[in-house]
Design a protein around this motif. Structure first.
Motif, mmCIF file in Angstrom:
data_model
loop_
_atom_site.group_PDB
_atom_site.id
_atom_site.type_symbol
_atom_site.label_atom_id
_atom_site.label_comp_id
_atom_site.label_asym_id
_atom_site.label_seq_id
_atom_site.Cartn_x
_atom_site.Cartn_y
_atom_site.Cartn_z
ATOM 1 N N TYR A 1 -98.350 16.700 -45.120
ATOM 2 C CA TYR A 1 -98.782 18.078 -45.316
ATOM 3 C C TYR A 1 -98.184 18.571 -46.628
ATOM 4 O O TYR A 1 -97.024 18.293 -46.928
ATOM 5 N N THR A 2 -98.984 19.272 -47.406
ATOM 6 C CA THR A 2 -98.511 19.817 -48.671
ATOM 7 C C THR A 2 -98.531 21.337 -48.593
ATOM 8 O O THR A 2 -99.527 21.933 -48.169
ATOM 9 N N LEU A 3 -97.431 21.938 -49.015
ATOM 10 C CA LEU A 3 -97.309 23.390 -49.041
ATOM 11 C C LEU A 3 -96.631 23.768 -50.344
ATOM 12 O O LEU A 3 -95.439 23.497 -50.535
ATOM 13 N N GLY A 4 -97.403 24.339 -51.249
ATOM 14 C CA GLY A 4 -96.859 24.686 -52.565
ATOM 15 C C GLY A 4 -96.432 23.426 -53.291
ATOM 16 O O GLY A 4 -97.203 22.484 -53.431
ATOM 17 N N ASN A 5 -95.177 23.403 -53.731
ATOM 18 C CA ASN A 5 -94.673 22.225 -54.456
ATOM 19 C C ASN A 5 -93.920 21.262 -53.530
ATOM 20 O O ASN A 5 -93.257 20.345 -54.004
ATOM 21 N N GLN A 6 -94.037 21.467 -52.229
ATOM 22 C CA GLN A 6 -93.364 20.583 -51.275
ATOM 23 C C GLN A 6 -94.383 19.777 -50.482
ATOM 24 O O GLN A 6 -95.458 20.272 -50.148
ATOM 25 N N GLN A 7 -94.001 18.543 -50.216
ATOM 26 C CA GLN A 7 -94.819 17.671 -49.379
ATOM 27 C C GLN A 7 -93.955 17.230 -48.210
ATOM 28 O O GLN A 7 -92.762 16.957 -48.366
ATOM 29 N N PHE B 1 -89.703 13.946 -43.650
ATOM 30 C CA PHE B 1 -89.019 14.019 -44.944
ATOM 31 C C PHE B 1 -89.698 15.087 -45.787
ATOM 32 O O PHE B 1 -90.923 15.177 -45.813
ATOM 33 N N THR B 2 -88.891 15.867 -46.498
ATOM 34 C CA THR B 2 -89.404 16.867 -47.427
ATOM 35 C C THR B 2 -89.299 16.299 -48.837
ATOM 36 O O THR B 2 -88.227 15.868 -49.252
ATOM 37 N N ILE B 3 -90.427 16.303 -49.557
ATOM 38 C CA ILE B 3 -90.507 15.752 -50.906
ATOM 39 C C ILE B 3 -90.756 16.891 -51.891
ATOM 40 O O ILE B 3 -91.654 17.703 -51.672
ATOM 41 N N GLU B 4 -89.961 16.955 -52.947
ATOM 42 C CA GLU B 4 -90.184 17.894 -54.052
ATOM 43 C C GLU B 4 -90.142 17.115 -55.353
ATOM 44 O O GLU B 4 -89.190 16.358 -55.587
ATOM 45 N N LYS B 5 -91.160 17.283 -56.157
ATOM 46 C CA LYS B 5 -91.246 16.602 -57.456
ATOM 47 C C LYS B 5 -91.053 15.089 -57.300
ATOM 48 O O LYS B 5 -90.389 14.447 -58.104
ATOM 49 N N GLY B 6 -91.599 14.521 -56.223
ATOM 50 C CA GLY B 6 -91.551 13.081 -56.025
ATOM 51 C C GLY B 6 -90.230 12.538 -55.506
ATOM 52 O O GLY B 6 -90.028 11.334 -55.480
#
Length: 136
Positions: free
Chosen positions: A60-66, A116-121
């Motif tokens: 799931y993608t929300l803004g700049n977080q996946q 897991f929360t992903i930001e900028k890869g």
């Protein structure tokens, strides 16, 4: 004077206990190893995570977080035992020794959802839910 000193010590002891409880959070002895294993994924790249864990079960993608979610399951075998007590004598006194009969197992599925929360890869956080969240 001594009474006031004792009250201060009690308040500090209570504060220390409250801090320890807050720091331990929801971690249980069974999830501590799993938590430590998940901490090793912090600051790893999304590519490294997916290369090891495989394709996520949900994303799931929300803004700049996946958010990448993985589900795992294992079966817990819990023995159901019927006992029959067989009498015998020790030094002329009766004693009873259990004799196991009908030993079978109840299978209980244990499920874990790890996200897991992903930001900028890069992995920046994780969380998990379920009784099956244990490290092998």
């Amino acid at each position: 004077m001594v009474g006031l000193f004792m009250k201060k010590i009690q308040l500090r002891s209570l504060s220390l206990v409250a801090i320890i409880i807050l720091l331990t959070g929801c971690a249980t002895p069974s999830t501590q190893k799993y938590d430590m294993m998940l901490n090793q994924w912090l600051n790893k790249t999304e590519l490294q995570l997916v290369s090891y864990w495989g394709a996520p079960d949900k994303s799931y993608t929300l803004g700049n977080q996946q958010f990448l979610s993985y589900y795992s399951r294992y079966n817990e075998d819990i023995p159901n035992v019927s006992e029959n007590y067989q009498p015998f004598f020790i030094n002329g006194l009766p004693d009873y020794d259990p004799v196991l009969e009908n030993v079978n197992y109840q299978i209980v599925p244990e499920v874990c959802k790890t996200t897991f929360t992903i930001e900028k890869g890069v992995v920046v956080a994780w969380n998990h839910h379920g009784a099956g969240c244990i490290a092998n």
